[in-house]
Design a protein around this motif. Sequence first.
Motif, PDB file in Angstrom:
ATOM      1  N   GLU A 185      -6.622   2.905   8.631  1.00 49.63           N
ATOM      2  CA  GLU A 185      -5.482   4.163   8.203  1.00 49.63           C
ATOM      3  C   GLU A 185      -5.722   5.436   7.541  1.00 49.63           C
ATOM      4  O   GLU A 185      -7.050   5.682   6.465  1.00 49.63           O
ATOM      5  CB  GLU A 185      -4.390   3.466   7.554  1.00 49.63           C
ATOM      6  CG  GLU A 185      -4.234   3.060   6.137  1.00 49.63           C
ATOM      7  CD  GLU A 185      -2.836   2.332   5.489  1.00 49.63           C
ATOM      8  OE1 GLU A 185      -2.050   2.175   5.953  1.00 49.63           O
ATOM      9  OE2 GLU A 185      -2.880   2.838   4.139  1.00 49.63           O
ATOM     10  N   GLU A 192       1.430   8.061  -6.980  1.00 53.10           N
ATOM     11  CA  GLU A 192       2.094   7.004  -6.567  1.00 53.10           C
ATOM     12  C   GLU A 192       3.258   6.549  -7.076  1.00 53.10           C
ATOM     13  O   GLU A 192       3.238   7.168  -8.282  1.00 53.10           O
ATOM     14  CB  GLU A 192       0.820   6.307  -6.632  1.00 53.10           C
ATOM     15  CG  GLU A 192      -0.065   5.668  -5.426  1.00 53.10           C
ATOM     16  CD  GLU A 192      -1.220   5.168  -6.068  1.00 53.10           C
ATOM     17  OE1 GLU A 192      -0.735   3.702  -5.285  1.00 53.10           O
ATOM     18  OE2 GLU A 192      -2.518   4.755  -6.153  1.00 53.10           O
ATOM     19  N   GLU A 284       2.880   0.363   0.900  1.00 52.02           N
ATOM     20  CA  GLU A 284       2.692  -0.693   1.229  1.00 52.02           C
ATOM     21  C   GLU A 284       3.943  -1.410   0.907  1.00 52.02           C
ATOM     22  O   GLU A 284       4.822  -0.452   0.158  1.00 52.02           O
ATOM     23  CB  GLU A 284       1.591  -1.567   0.520  1.00 52.02           C
ATOM     24  CG  GLU A 284       1.805  -1.801  -0.854  1.00 52.02           C
ATOM     25  CD  GLU A 284       1.691  -2.215  -2.481  1.00 52.02           C
ATOM     26  OE1 GLU A 284       0.726  -3.212  -1.362  1.00 52.02           O
ATOM     27  OE2 GLU A 284       1.473  -2.445  -3.206  1.00 52.02           O
TER      28      GLU A 284
HETATM   29  P1  ATP Z   1      -1.144  -4.568  -4.411  1.00 48.96           P
HETATM   30  O1  ATP Z   1      -2.350  -5.400  -5.695  1.00 48.96           O
HETATM   31  O2  ATP Z   1      -0.891  -3.365  -4.493  1.00 48.96           O
HETATM   32  O3  ATP Z   1      -0.191  -5.108  -4.023  1.00 48.96           O
HETATM   33  P2  ATP Z   1      -2.374  -4.385  -1.728  1.00 48.96           P
HETATM   34  O4  ATP Z   1      -4.017  -4.949  -1.484  1.00 48.96           O
HETATM   35  O5  ATP Z   1      -1.201  -4.853  -0.880  1.00 48.96           O
HETATM   36  O6  ATP Z   1      -2.576  -3.886  -3.298  1.00 48.96           O
HETATM   37  P3  ATP Z   1      -1.826  -1.575  -1.226  1.00 48.96           P
HETATM   38  O7  ATP Z   1      -1.051  -1.713  -1.926  1.00 48.96           O
HETATM   39  O8  ATP Z   1      -2.219  -1.381   0.357  1.00 48.96           O
HETATM   40  O9  ATP Z   1      -2.914  -3.027  -1.615  1.00 48.96           O
HETATM   41  O10 ATP Z   1      -3.419  -0.397  -1.685  1.00 48.96           O
HETATM   42  C1  ATP Z   1      -3.560  -0.553  -3.623  1.00 48.96           C
HETATM   43  C2  ATP Z   1      -3.906   0.687  -3.632  1.00 48.96           C
HETATM   44  O11 ATP Z   1      -5.083   1.647  -2.078  1.00 48.96           O
HETATM   45  C3  ATP Z   1      -2.834   2.032  -3.336  1.00 48.96           C
HETATM   46  O12 ATP Z   1      -2.043   0.966  -4.402  1.00 48.96           O
HETATM   47  C4  ATP Z   1      -3.666   3.033  -3.411  1.00 48.96           C
HETATM   48  O13 ATP Z   1      -4.415   3.568  -4.905  1.00 48.96           O
HETATM   49  C5  ATP Z   1      -4.792   2.919  -2.246  1.00 48.96           C
HETATM   50  N1  ATP Z   1      -4.417   3.065  -1.328  1.00 48.96           N
HETATM   51  C6  ATP Z   1      -4.234   2.394   0.090  1.00 48.96           C
HETATM   52  N2  ATP Z   1      -3.502   2.815   1.294  1.00 48.96           N
HETATM   53  C7  ATP Z   1      -3.947   4.469   1.283  1.00 48.96           C
HETATM   54  C8  ATP Z   1      -4.136   5.207   1.414  1.00 48.96           C
HETATM   55  N3  ATP Z   1      -3.426   5.020   3.316  1.00 48.96           N
HETATM   56  N4  ATP Z   1      -4.461   6.418   1.137  1.00 48.96           N
HETATM   57  C9  ATP Z   1      -4.709   6.334   0.308  1.00 48.96           C
HETATM   58  N5  ATP Z   1      -5.522   5.310  -0.650  1.00 48.96           N
HETATM   59  C10 ATP Z   1      -4.486   4.511  -0.029  1.00 48.96           C
END
Ligand code: ATP
Length: 422
Positions: A185, A192, A284
């Motif tokens: 993506e 955030e 997310e």
């Molecule tokens: P969590 O431990 O929060 O469940 P997760 O593995 O589900 O994490 P995400 O929250 O989707 O992952 O992404 C983790 C981090 O990566 C986010 O908190 C953000 O800092 C960064 N991130 C995710 N998507 C993006 C994006 N599209 N653009 C910039 N940074 C992003």
Amino acid sequence: MKILVVGSGGREHALAWKLAQSERVQIVYVAPGNGGTARDSRLQNLPITDLNTLAEFVIREHIALTVVGPETPLAGGIVNLFRARGLKVFGPTREAAQLESSKDFAKAFMKRHGIPTAEYETFSDAAQAHAYIDAKGAPIVIKADGLAAGKGVVVAMSLDEAHQAVEHMLSDNRFGDAGARIVIEEFLAGEEASFIVMCDGKNVLPLATSQDHKRLLDNDQGPNTGGMGAYSPAPIVTPAMHARVMREIINPTIAGMAKDGIPFSGFLYAGLMIDAAGNPKTLEFNCRMGDPETQPIMARLKTDLVGVMEHAVNGTLDAVGLEWDRRTAVGVVLAAAGYPEDPVKGNAIDGIPAETPEAVTFHAGTAEVDGHLVTSGGRVLCVVGLGDSVKLAQKQAYETLEKIHFDGMQYRRDIGWRGLKH
Ligand code: ATP
């Protein structure tokens, strides 16, 4: 009344601590719990992780209500199983939990319902993924489709890094099935925030706002972690921003899930990215509360959580209004040496002060061994301080944690820095 909290982290300690404050509660079981829930006389640890065995215990002990903390049992269908046996449980079904357990599901859902999020494509073929990255350029974000305990996301600042992430996930199979499909993506810049609501399938009740600190080191440096601290409220979420997030993200999500025939009940956590112009997008969804956001949020909740949970499982959350402590709460995570790669376990923990109206310590990776408290995981404790400003809340948290000791203890010294900036 008896209540069960499923999980063993700081989030579950904070939920159980809050539930146990209700005069109507006789005991709160925590399955499996940690060293802190073991020591609290109003809580009792339950060494059961098998979901069927847990359901049988709930029936036998006439437990009135179950609250599920982590995503794994939710994705494993604990709510489906408990409901099928006529039990009251707060959380999403396995199907609704796909909002977190499959990033492809979540992204397709958001696209279908016009919910603002980063542009994306889903791939299971490495060659196509590499070609897409070359066409789009860096920075770009690569995500394993399934649950990967926060480790399945690579924010690639260069093309090399992006290609390497694709290799790890699709070709080397580092995340097993969870990484057999990936979402690539658009990189979003901004600040955030964590936006968490309770939902009963149709009614939505927002909790206080908060911000997490994902990086290991001060000034948001170092590797990503499960979260090194959080504070509430988050000033970036002004009343106008709050209204907008409800209108553009939360309400369409709940309505969309109902329309798609998978009504969502439980905690819904939207991870937001708010850009410089003040436009929020969804990074997310989590289908549970955040850890460590829960710790400062629970420290500020004044309303009896048991009553709220009863409305939540009975579909009457529209009858609830929440009262919050007006103070700020800052929660600082104390992590073990070696965290996040390889945390050292078994070190003695000393000096945890008794709870006061200004500070409370929640346990996560702790265990009781022969009457002694020792480290047993990466994130060990979360010390929450309360004060009339971010600065005063920080002072309470940091003065309290200075009394605590275990070998190799590491923590950030700047939790809440964004709150000071606003
Ligand atoms: P969590 O431990 O929060 O469940 P997760 O593995 O589900 O994490 P995400 O929250 O989707 O992952 O992404 C983790 C981090 O990566 C986010 O908190 C953000 O800092 C960064 N991130 C995710 N998507 C993006 C994006 N599209 N653009 C910039 N940074 C992003």
